[in-house]
Design a protein around this motif. Structure first.
Motif, mmCIF file in Angstrom:
data_model
loop_
_atom_site.group_PDB
_atom_site.id
_atom_site.type_symbol
_atom_site.label_atom_id
_atom_site.label_comp_id
_atom_site.label_asym_id
_atom_site.label_seq_id
_atom_site.Cartn_x
_atom_site.Cartn_y
_atom_site.Cartn_z
ATOM 1 N N LEU A 1 -4.301 -36.241 111.786
ATOM 2 C CA LEU A 1 -2.985 -36.998 112.682
ATOM 3 C C LEU A 1 -3.226 -37.716 113.645
ATOM 4 O O LEU A 1 -2.779 -38.050 114.183
ATOM 5 C CB LEU A 1 -2.033 -35.940 112.648
ATOM 6 N N GLY A 2 -4.044 -37.146 114.717
ATOM 7 C CA GLY A 2 -4.524 -37.818 115.835
ATOM 8 C C GLY A 2 -5.385 -38.632 115.718
ATOM 9 O O GLY A 2 -5.196 -39.428 117.316
ATOM 10 N N ALA A 3 -5.816 -39.268 114.305
ATOM 11 C CA ALA A 3 -6.373 -40.491 114.406
ATOM 12 C C ALA A 3 -6.173 -41.399 113.245
ATOM 13 O O ALA A 3 -6.368 -42.590 113.319
ATOM 14 C CB ALA A 3 -8.172 -40.022 113.241
ATOM 15 N N LEU A 4 -4.905 -41.051 112.888
ATOM 16 C CA LEU A 4 -4.213 -42.125 113.044
ATOM 17 C C LEU A 4 -3.434 -42.649 113.007
ATOM 18 O O LEU A 4 -2.279 -42.470 114.666
ATOM 19 C CB LEU A 4 -3.022 -41.027 111.858
ATOM 20 N N ASN A 5 -2.448 -43.515 112.978
ATOM 21 C CA ASN A 5 -1.711 -44.891 113.167
ATOM 22 C C ASN A 5 -0.094 -44.139 113.352
ATOM 23 O O ASN A 5 0.078 -43.676 112.031
ATOM 24 C CB ASN A 5 -1.363 -46.096 112.854
ATOM 25 N N THR A 6 0.608 -43.628 114.016
ATOM 26 C CA THR A 6 1.885 -43.053 113.969
ATOM 27 C C THR A 6 2.638 -43.338 114.656
ATOM 28 O O THR A 6 4.102 -43.331 114.941
ATOM 29 C CB THR A 6 2.012 -41.099 114.598
ATOM 30 N N ASP A 7 2.751 -45.048 115.010
ATOM 31 C CA ASP A 7 3.896 -45.963 115.336
ATOM 32 C C ASP A 7 4.702 -45.908 115.055
ATOM 33 O O ASP A 7 5.154 -45.741 113.136
ATOM 34 C CB ASP A 7 3.379 -47.034 115.826
ATOM 35 N N GLY A 8 6.220 -45.612 115.455
ATOM 36 C CA GLY A 8 7.504 -45.851 114.840
ATOM 37 C C GLY A 8 7.369 -44.027 114.353
ATOM 38 O O GLY A 8 8.873 -44.555 113.557
ATOM 39 N N LEU A 9 6.927 -42.704 114.535
ATOM 40 C CA LEU A 9 7.599 -42.131 113.566
ATOM 41 C C LEU A 9 7.811 -41.081 114.328
ATOM 42 O O LEU A 9 8.565 -40.995 115.696
ATOM 43 C CB LEU A 9 6.003 -41.552 113.127
ATOM 44 N N ASN A 10 9.011 -40.082 114.012
ATOM 45 C CA ASN A 10 9.438 -39.276 114.693
ATOM 46 C C ASN A 10 8.762 -38.195 114.814
ATOM 47 O O ASN A 10 8.292 -36.802 114.092
ATOM 48 C CB ASN A 10 10.688 -38.327 113.880
ATOM 49 N N MET A 11 8.078 -37.824 115.962
ATOM 50 C CA MET A 11 6.705 -36.457 116.512
ATOM 51 C C MET A 11 7.700 -36.145 116.529
ATOM 52 O O MET A 11 6.219 -34.322 116.839
ATOM 53 C CB MET A 11 5.903 -37.449 117.786
ATOM 54 N N GLY A 12 8.745 -35.145 116.482
ATOM 55 C CA GLY A 12 9.999 -33.668 116.678
ATOM 56 C C GLY A 12 9.475 -32.882 115.830
ATOM 57 O O GLY A 12 9.218 -32.913 115.249
#
Length: 87
Positions: free
Chosen positions: A76-87
């Motif tokens: 997960l730390g290396a992936l593109n997580t832009d726009g995801l709800n990180m909650g």
């Protein structure tokens, strides 16, 4: 982050082409896995051999939902997580 089916789908779509490889070795087995996100799915190529002289293997398959969830969680730390709800 909770990896729901919707979040998994978005991560796979946003990370097209992402690749990682792993290597495992013990006394009787050597195993290499190459993971790649392609066309919205996680593809795995597994090669290796065991202690038997004729026991080489080379398998390619699409990861199931559990394998995909574990892979995404691990990287997960290396992936593109832009726009995801990180909650």
């Amino acid at each position: 982050m909770r990896l729901t089916k919707q979040v998994i789908r978005q991560l796979l779509d946003q990370n097209e082409g992402f690749e990682r490889s792993t290597h495992y070795r013990d006394r009787n087995n050597t195993n290499d896995r190459h993971y790649q996100i392609v066309s919205g799915e996680l593809r795995i190529r597994e090669t290796g051999r065991t202690s038997w002289a004729d026991s080489h293997y080379d398998n390619e398959f699409v990861a199931d939902e559990d394998q995909t969830r574990r892979f995404l969680k691990n990287y997960l730390g290396a992936l593109n997580t832009d726009g995801l709800n990180m909650g």
